[in-house]
Write an enzyme that holds these catalytic residues in place. Structure first.
Site, short mmCIF file in Angstrom:
data_model
loop_
_atom_site.label_atom_id
_atom_site.label_comp_id
_atom_site.label_asym_id
_atom_site.label_seq_id
_atom_site.Cartn_x
_atom_site.Cartn_y
_atom_site.Cartn_z
N HIS A 72 -10.97 6.79 2.43
CA HIS A 72 -10.33 6.28 1.21
C HIS A 72 -11.15 5.14 0.64
CE1 HIS A 72 -8.44 2.65 3.07
NE2 HIS A 72 -8.21 3.42 4.11
N GLU A 83 -4.56 4.85 -0.61
CA GLU A 83 -4.08 4.94 0.78
C GLU A 83 -3.33 3.67 1.19
OE1 GLU A 83 -3.73 4.84 5.04
OE2 GLU A 83 -4.84 3.39 3.84
N GLU A 84 -3.88 2.52 0.83
CA GLU A 84 -3.29 1.25 1.30
C GLU A 84 -1.97 0.93 0.61
OE1 GLU A 84 -4.42 0.14 3.85
OE2 GLU A 84 -6.62 0.19 3.93
N ASP A 130 -9.86 2.84 -1.74
CA ASP A 130 -9.10 1.63 -2.08
C ASP A 130 -9.04 0.73 -0.86
OD1 ASP A 130 -7.25 3.42 -0.74
OD2 ASP A 130 -5.67 2.01 -1.31
N ASP A 145 -12.55 -0.80 6.66
CA ASP A 145 -11.39 0.01 6.21
C ASP A 145 -11.37 0.09 4.70
OD1 ASP A 145 -8.95 1.25 5.89
OD2 ASP A 145 -7.77 -0.49 6.48
N HIS A 187 -7.17 -5.15 7.33
CA HIS A 187 -5.98 -5.64 6.62
C HIS A 187 -5.85 -7.16 6.67
CE1 HIS A 187 -3.61 -1.57 6.65
NE2 HIS A 187 -4.92 -1.41 6.49
#
Ligand SMILES: [Zn+2]
Length: 450
Positions: free
Chosen positions: A94, A158-159, A96, A127, A424
């Site tokens: 992904h 996705e996030e 994003d 990520d 994150h």
């Protein structure tokens, strides 16, 4: 050409591509692709999607396009058909990223890839932009005439958890159909330890409300016989754990064993920030508790705050519960047992209401197919050591959609997001040796799997 010569040549080729990988990651990290226009201009995601499309086109994919999904985000999808009769592998990633969260907590600029102590820092470095670059490096090493069919999908939201690609896959199953799906949004157990993420836990979220009286009553005048709704909730919630901290829901299995990698106690204590002298919970190993067994967490409670509370007995109380369930347990079955347990244990005939918020399926990656064997061999060769398995406590709903939509496909979860990446969180980083090793593993797999 001997196999050993091939391997050395490929290893050298990947090493030679790492400068390009760093340049790519620098450009990608600079594109602020947080898929929430309330926080960042939508242009950041647009530009990133185009960057990703261009890069995969240059790496040899032919039919590359941006596809709008039901949540408004765009998925980049590309394909290069293989020679007739060869299988197709879908590479997932992904583009994003998470927002920076606490800007002040970053020790390097959030959107500038910065090398420090051998790691590369920046939002999305691992990520999942690190995985995008890993796919690109693998394809560059063996392309553009791939021996099998290659598809790529790079998700744009996705996030956010808004499920755009999940619904898009269901509506357009032919676009992403493949024999093998490599979901590169995970990582090794530690740097240098090749690891499959074998299972994802599912979840059950409910809000529990207890009612006992028409309104709050003075604790001096009524305390004693008055049915305290907060005391009732405390008693009810306490029934969900035994004295060792195991999750105890009547009828729900809680003694499963994890057979892959063992998570050392000291590592877990450090990773979870557990205070000295405080016990870990449960009667299993850390791996059993975090990957193989159910775990109930009280996410929130409505109670009077300490400051401002008065000498009153509470007439109602609410709690939001999150039950993580391992593969082998269906969410509907877990919900049924949880509801029965709550009804059986509610004290004093307090009125109980249970509102179901969400159910998520657990997931098990492919374990025994030919692609799994080939990728396991490729990872072992790349890293020079045996491959292990870990679980992941959270869920990736797209994996369940892939499994339901493509029941014949072998689905495997890999990537460059090992624990030191702090995905994150502020100060996200990636270890470039993970990009190099995973790219080599992927290149070996794509050239050996038939
Ligand atoms: Zn991710």
């Amino acid at each position: 050409m001997t196999e050993a010569f091939d391997l050395d040549a490929l290893r050298g080729k990947i090493a030679g591509l790492m400068g390009q990988a760093k340049k790519d990651l620098t450009e990608l990290v600079a594109l602020k692709s947080v898929a929430d226009p309330r926080q960042f201009p939508a242009e950041g995601c647009e530009r990133t999607a185009r960057w990703v499309a261009d890069a995969f086109t240059a790496a040899g994919l032919t039919e590359v396009g941006l596809h709008e999904t039901p949540d408004g985000s765009k998925a980049v999808i590309g394909h290069r058909p293989g020679p007739p009769g060869t299988p197709t592998v879908l590479l997932y990633c992904h583009y994003d990223v998470q927002p920076p969260l606490d800007d002040a907590a970053w020790k390097t600029p959030v959107w500038t890839l910065t090398e420090k102590d051998g790691r590369w820092y920046g939002r999305g470095a691992a990520d999942c932009k690190g995985n995008i670059v890993t796919h690109l490096t693998a394809l560059r090493a063996i392309g553009p005439d791939f021996p099998i069919g290659i598809k790529v999908v790079s998700e744009g939201s996705e996030e956010q958890g808004t499920g755009g690609l999940e619904r898009f896959v269901v509506a357009n199953p032919e676009l992403l159909s493949a024999d093998v799906i490599l979901v590169a949004d995970c990582g090794n157990f530690a740097v240098g330890v090749p690891t499959f993420t074998q299972t994802l836990r599912g979840n059950v979220n409910v809000v529990v409300t207890l009612e006992t009286m028409r309104g709050p009553m003075h604790s001096g005048m009524f305390g004693g016989p008055a049915p305290d709704a907060l005391a009732a909730m405390i008693q009810l919630l306490a029934s969900l754990r035994d004295k060792d901290g195991n999750t105890t829901i009547d009828g729900l299995t809680d003694d499963q064993k994890w057979t892959g990698v063992q998570y050392p106690v000291e590592d877990f204590r450090a990773d979870a920030g557990v205070l000295d002298g405080v016990d870990l919970l449960g009667s299993g190993t850390v791996s059993d508790m975090v990957w193989a067994r159910p775990a109930l967490t009280v996410l929130g409670m409505d109670v009077p705050a300490v400051v401002g509370s008065s000498a009153a007995i509470q007439p109602t109380s609410r709690a939001r519960l999150n039950l993580r369930i391992p593969p082998g347990t269906e969410p509907e079955q877990a919900l049924d047992l949880l509801e029965k347990h709550l009804r059986a244990h509610v004290p004093w005939n307090a009125r109980l209401d249970i509102e179901v918020e969400a159910l998520g399926e657990p997931f098990v990656a492919s374990e025994h197919g030919p692609a799994r064997s080939a990728l396991e061999q490729a990872m072992a060769t790349s890293y020079g050591r045996a491959v292990t398995t870990e679980g992941q406590g959270g869920s990736i709903p797209l994996c369940n959609v892939f499994a339901d939509t493509y029941p014949q496909a072998e689905i495997m979860l890999i990537g460059v997001e090992e624990p030191k990446c702090l995905i994150h969180a502020p100060n996200e980083s990636v270890d470039p040796s993970e990009i190099e090793h995973m790219a080599l593993a992927e290149a070996l797999f794509l050239s050996s799997y038939r």
